[in-house]
Design a protein around this motif. Structure first.
Motif, PDB file in Angstrom:
ATOM      1  N   MET A 156       0.811  -1.215   0.000  1.00 33.29           N
ATOM      2  CA  MET A 156       0.000   0.000   0.000  1.00 33.29           C
ATOM      3  C   MET A 156       0.844   1.264   0.000  1.00 33.29           C
ATOM      4  O   MET A 156       0.355   2.354  -0.325  1.00 33.29           O
ATOM      5  CB  MET A 156      -0.926   0.023   1.229  1.00 33.29           C
ATOM      6  N   PHE A 157       2.119   1.141   0.363  1.00 33.50           N
ATOM      7  CA  PHE A 157       2.947   2.327   0.547  1.00 33.50           C
ATOM      8  C   PHE A 157       4.015   2.516  -0.541  1.00 33.50           C
ATOM      9  O   PHE A 157       4.366   3.644  -0.863  1.00 33.50           O
ATOM     10  CB  PHE A 157       3.619   2.286   1.921  1.00 33.50           C
ATOM     11  N   CYS A 158       4.523   1.409  -1.076  1.00 35.12           N
ATOM     12  CA  CYS A 158       5.586   1.551  -2.073  1.00 35.12           C
ATOM     13  C   CYS A 158       5.286   0.824  -3.379  1.00 35.12           C
ATOM     14  O   CYS A 158       6.092   0.826  -4.306  1.00 35.12           O
ATOM     15  CB  CYS A 158       6.911   1.053  -1.505  1.00 35.12           C
ATOM     16  N   SER A 159       4.145   0.159  -3.461  1.00 37.21           N
ATOM     17  CA  SER A 159       3.705  -0.536  -4.675  1.00 37.21           C
ATOM     18  C   SER A 159       4.591  -1.706  -5.073  1.00 37.21           C
ATOM     19  O   SER A 159       4.555  -2.177  -6.214  1.00 37.21           O
ATOM     20  CB  SER A 159       3.609   0.450  -5.858  1.00 37.21           C
ATOM     21  N   GLU A 160       5.438  -2.191  -4.159  1.00 36.34           N
ATOM     22  CA  GLU A 160       6.204  -3.403  -4.435  1.00 36.34           C
ATOM     23  C   GLU A 160       5.266  -4.609  -4.390  1.00 36.34           C
ATOM     24  O   GLU A 160       4.405  -4.705  -3.517  1.00 36.34           O
ATOM     25  CB  GLU A 160       7.321  -3.557  -3.407  1.00 36.34           C
ATOM     26  N   GLU A 161       5.451  -5.536  -5.333  1.00 39.64           N
ATOM     27  CA  GLU A 161       4.546  -6.682  -5.437  1.00 39.64           C
ATOM     28  C   GLU A 161       5.064  -7.852  -4.602  1.00 39.64           C
ATOM     29  O   GLU A 161       6.265  -8.136  -4.589  1.00 39.64           O
ATOM     30  CB  GLU A 161       4.389  -7.119  -6.883  1.00 39.64           C
ATOM     31  N   PHE A 162       4.118  -8.536  -3.947  1.00 43.27           N
ATOM     32  CA  PHE A 162       4.461  -9.706  -3.138  1.00 43.27           C
ATOM     33  C   PHE A 162       3.563 -10.864  -3.557  1.00 43.27           C
ATOM     34  O   PHE A 162       2.356 -10.702  -3.761  1.00 43.27           O
ATOM     35  CB  PHE A 162       4.286  -9.401  -1.650  1.00 43.27           C
ATOM     36  N   THR A 163       4.165 -12.027  -3.682  1.00 45.63           N
ATOM     37  CA  THR A 163       3.424 -13.236  -4.051  1.00 45.63           C
ATOM     38  C   THR A 163       3.741 -14.337  -3.055  1.00 45.63           C
ATOM     39  O   THR A 163       4.715 -14.263  -2.296  1.00 45.63           O
ATOM     40  CB  THR A 163       3.821 -13.693  -5.468  1.00 45.63           C
ATOM     41  N   GLY A 164       2.881 -15.357  -3.070  1.00 43.28           N
ATOM     42  CA  GLY A 164       3.083 -16.487  -2.167  1.00 43.28           C
ATOM     43  C   GLY A 164       2.358 -16.273  -0.849  1.00 43.28           C
ATOM     44  O   GLY A 164       1.172 -15.949  -0.819  1.00 43.28           O
ATOM     45  N   ASN A 165       3.100 -16.407   0.230  1.00 38.69           N
ATOM     46  CA  ASN A 165       2.474 -16.297   1.545  1.00 38.69           C
ATOM     47  C   ASN A 165       2.212 -14.834   1.907  1.00 38.69           C
ATOM     48  O   ASN A 165       3.020 -13.952   1.645  1.00 38.69           O
ATOM     49  CB  ASN A 165       3.382 -16.935   2.606  1.00 38.69           C
ATOM     50  N   ARG A 166       1.052 -14.588   2.559  1.00 38.02           N
ATOM     51  CA  ARG A 166       0.660 -13.231   2.934  1.00 38.02           C
ATOM     52  C   ARG A 166       1.599 -12.614   3.964  1.00 38.02           C
ATOM     53  O   ARG A 166       1.709 -11.388   4.060  1.00 38.02           O
ATOM     54  CB  ARG A 166      -0.764 -13.244   3.481  1.00 38.02           C
ATOM     55  N   SER A 167       2.248 -13.448   4.735  1.00 36.97           N
ATOM     56  CA  SER A 167       3.114 -12.931   5.792  1.00 36.97           C
ATOM     57  C   SER A 167       4.267 -12.103   5.236  1.00 36.97           C
ATOM     58  O   SER A 167       4.758 -11.191   5.906  1.00 36.97           O
ATOM     59  CB  SER A 167       3.666 -14.082   6.639  1.00 36.97           C
TER      60      SER A 167
END
Length: 437
Positions: A156-167
């Motif tokens: 929400m703050f830097c628009s970096e994408e994350f995949t896999g586990n939500r943690s």
């Protein structure tokens, strides 16, 4: 006014205690997603779960039934379905407490209302079983989220994408942006949680103080400078996203956590109350939104601003504690419904009724005691009404005064000590005992 007279104003019905507003925009407890139907316990009336207040109003007005602490029922459709079946088997009076309204009035104006609550062991067991089943569903949902590898989302703050586990996303926001919503293992319905937070930011609203700003740049500067990169713990919209809120019936994570803290302190050291500091009471005026940290201030405000002197009424009418409780709840309800409690005239808004009370001088005008000295006013109009906690019992004070007046005070006088000894009750008892022996 009798309850039968009040029923004409359906829109005035108060189904459960209100709550004085706080800084949070809403108060929504843990509830199930979906569009299940709620069916009346007595007839074929049904509404979607999201419109439960419609059914509760129907139960109150049409069947005189009140379900206590509805917001604590984990699965309302199953709860209602269970009691619908039980009411077909046995009379309602076998399960519910009966509250008679206008008990001192004419018989034809008296009405019986039924209260279904967890004082009944069967109801308590049902609520606990529903709560346990809900907890199992939540834990299963949490496990599915842990095992889900298809998660993909931007920060929400830097628009970096994350995949896999939500943690990985949650840990990134806590580490890189100092924004922590708690340990990943404590969170459930994570996608909905993140959607809620993103929607708040998209509306240019601070996540902590919930003020709205003109643009995103101003909002980011505000959250950074004020260290508001955290959520508002008093906003109950977030409650459903924490597993701890499902652990114990009727308790929030703050209450459970405080109990754990107290247990840890008890184990480490003995209780030490030397540094105890009580939190100031925030009482709200009976008429307006004015709040004061001391009760004397709120009483003074009501007397000067609204011409209402509760202390004087208590003395003049010799009100006992529970009569004061009923009077306060009655006035709160009348003002909430924009009705003058003195003359029962109805207005379009609270501002209008307050102007009427001031102009007509109805601040100290009460209706006949039979109007407000009714059992339904035992129940608070506002569940967080601090004013109720400070009422005193005039009976206790007057009885103590009465006892003090009845007890003779004999001044010490030793001028005739010998005569006193000869005529004393103790001396007489000793003489009687000697003669008997």
């Amino acid at each position: 006014m009798a309850a039968s007279d009040r029923s004409r104003d359906d829109q005035d019905s108060i189904l459960e205690p209100l709550c004085f507003p706080d800084s949070s925009p809403g108060s929504v407890g843990p509830q199930r997603f979906g569009s299940e139907l709620l069916v009346c316990l007595f007839c074929s009336e049904s509404v979607p779960l999201q419109q439960k207040d419609v059914l509760l109003k129907h139960l109150l007005l049409e069947h005189k039934l009140v379900i206590a602490d509805v917001k604590l029922v984990a699965d309302l459709p199953k709860y209602v379905s269970y009691w619908r079946g039980r009411f077909l088997e046995q009379p309602i009076t076998d399960f519910c407490s009966v509250i008679k309204t206008n008990s001192n009035g004419p018989v034809e104006k008296q009405e019986d209302y039924f209260l279904l609550c967890d004082v009944l062991p069967e109801d308590r067991v049902l609520r606990e079983n529903l709560q346990q089943k809900r907890l199992e569903e939540v834990l299963e949902q949490q496990q599915q989220e842990r095992d889900d590898s298809s998660f993909s989302r931007l920060c929400m703050f830097c628009s970096e994408e994350f995949t896999g586990n939500r943690s990985s996303l949650l840990n990134h926001m806590a580490r890189e942006h100092s924004f922590s919503i708690g340990l990943p293992d404590n969170i459930v319905y994570c996608d909905q949680f993140l959607d809620t937070l993103q929607s708040t930011l998209d509306n240019l609203q601070c996540l902590y103080c919930e003020k709205t700003f003109r643009d995103k740049t101003t909002l980011k500067d505000h959250m950074r400078k004020k260290a508001h990169r955290r959520i508002n713990a008093t906003n109950h919209v977030y409650d459903r996203f924490y597993v701890i809120n499902y652990l114990e019936l009727g308790k929030t994570w703050e209450e459970v956590q405080s109990e754990d803290d107290r247990e840890m302190v008890d184990e480490e050291e003995e209780d030490d109350w030397s540094d105890w500091r009580s939190h100031p009471v925030s009482a709200v005026c009976l008429f307006c939104d004015h709040q004061s940290e001391t009760m004397e201030q709120i009483y003074t405000h009501m007397k000067e601003a609204h011409g209402f002197d509760l202390h004087n009424l208590r003395t003049e009418l010799n009100l006992r504690f529970y009569q004061q409780v009923k009077l306060v709840n009655f006035i709160r309800r009348e003002i909430h419904q924009s009705r003058c409690y003195g003359c029962q005239e109805k207005f379009e808004s609270r501002e209008a009724v307050l102007r009427h009370i001031e102009v007509e001088g109805h601040g100290m005008k009460l209706p006949d005691m039979s109007t407000w000295n009714q059992p339904q006013y035992y129940f608070p109009t506002y569940e967080n009404d601090a004013l109720l906690c400070t009422l005193s019992d005039s009976d206790d004070e007057s009885s103590e005064t009465h006892l003090r007046e009845d007890v003779p005070v004999i001044a010490e006088d030793i001028s005739n000590l010998r005569a006193l000894r000869q005529s004393s009750v103790l001396n007489q008892l000793l003489r009687n005992r000697s003669s008997c022996s």
